[in-house]
Design an enzyme around this catalytic site. Structure first.
Site, PDB file in Angstrom:
ATOM      1  N   CYS A  70     123.409 106.859 -46.096  1.00 19.15           N
ATOM      2  CA  CYS A  70     122.578 107.667 -45.201  1.00 19.15           C
ATOM      3  C   CYS A  70     121.841 106.756 -44.223  1.00 19.15           C
ATOM      4  CB  CYS A  70     121.534 108.460 -45.979  1.00 19.15           C
ATOM      5  SG  CYS A  70     122.198 109.651 -47.155  1.00 19.15           S
ATOM      6  N   ASP A  71     121.525 107.314 -43.068  1.00 20.67           N
ATOM      7  CA  ASP A  71     120.691 106.593 -42.116  1.00 20.67           C
ATOM      8  C   ASP A  71     119.989 107.607 -41.230  1.00 20.67           C
ATOM      9  OD1 ASP A  71     120.196 103.678 -41.046  1.00 20.67           O
ATOM     10  OD2 ASP A  71     120.324 104.977 -39.287  1.00 20.67           O
ATOM     11  N   SER A  72     118.738 107.318 -40.885  1.00 16.82           N
ATOM     12  CA  SER A  72     117.942 108.255 -40.084  1.00 16.82           C
ATOM     13  C   SER A  72     117.319 107.574 -38.873  1.00 16.82           C
ATOM     14  CB  SER A  72     116.814 108.867 -40.927  1.00 16.82           C
ATOM     15  OG  SER A  72     117.317 109.548 -42.044  1.00 16.82           O
ATOM     16  N   GLY A 107     122.334 110.653 -40.708  1.00 16.96           N
ATOM     17  CA  GLY A 107     123.773 110.574 -40.938  1.00 16.96           C
ATOM     18  C   GLY A 107     124.060 110.526 -42.425  1.00 16.96           C
TER      19      GLY A 107
END
Length: 202
Positions: A70-72, A107
């Site tokens: 995940c990435d924000s 993501g």
């Protein structure tokens, strides 16, 4: 086919906590992927690419696992913001953010090694920031909480006091959209409730 173990390729305690609250105990293996290698101007594409790279970096350590990366980032008026570099930047960021509306993109990448499949998706949630005072900004930054967060705030922490409202997925702002995760697991042929049964992972 038995469910594979779920590996969270993230050091984020908030993401792990979201999974635990939902009854899913994941193996945590933070990715050391260098995010500076990726330079994409589109927020949705950026977080998808970073999420996938993080999951791919961890994948060789686990055979037959289901890897979640995940990435924000936060986008305001087309400008993309990740974690602030230091307290000075965090103060300046909040002075710019207050009273404005931003879009929080996260993501999500799922790599299913058993099936040789990869799914990559993004979720966006609109965030309305309160018109906070300089004193409140300085106090918040002094707590160090915003220094650890994409977008310079933690909705589930002190930062929640400075958010007027959100439109969209609540957990997405914390770093992991639980509805999207359920949908992605379904696309891979899994029922999310089956992961509740995995209480011990060896």
């Amino acid at each position: 086919m038995p469910n594979p173990k779920l590996v969270l390729a993230s050091a984020s305690p908030a993401r792990r906590r979201l999974l635990q609250i939902a009854g899913i105990e994941a193996v945590v293996c933070p990715s050391d992927f260098d995010e500076s290698q990726v330079n994409i101007d589109n927020a949705a594409e950026l977080v998808k690419t970073l999420a996938q790279r993080k999951a791919e970096t961890v994948a060789p350590q686990f055979a037959d696992a289901l890897l979640l990366g995940c990435d924000s980032v936060l986008a305001i008026a087309g400008e993309i913001h990740g974690k602030p570099a230091d307290a000075e930047e965090a103060i300046a960021r909040w002075q710019m953010m207050r009273g404005k509306v931003g879009d929080l993109y996260t993501g999500h990448a799922l790599i299913d090694q058993q099936q040789g499949k990869t799914l990559v998706r993004s979720q966006v949630t609109r965030v309305y920031f309160a018109n906070v005072s300089d004193r409140q900004i300085e106090a918040y930054v002094a707590s160090s909480e915003p220094l650890k967060c994409a977008g310079c705030f933690a909705l589930e922490g002190k930062g929640g006091l400075f958010v007027e409202k959100i439109e969209g997925c609540h957990s997405n702002v914390i770093g992991l959209s639980m509805p999207l995760l359920r949908q992605m697991l379904g696309e891979l042929g899994y029922d999310v409730t089956d992961f509740w049964q995995i209480s011990e992972i060896k």
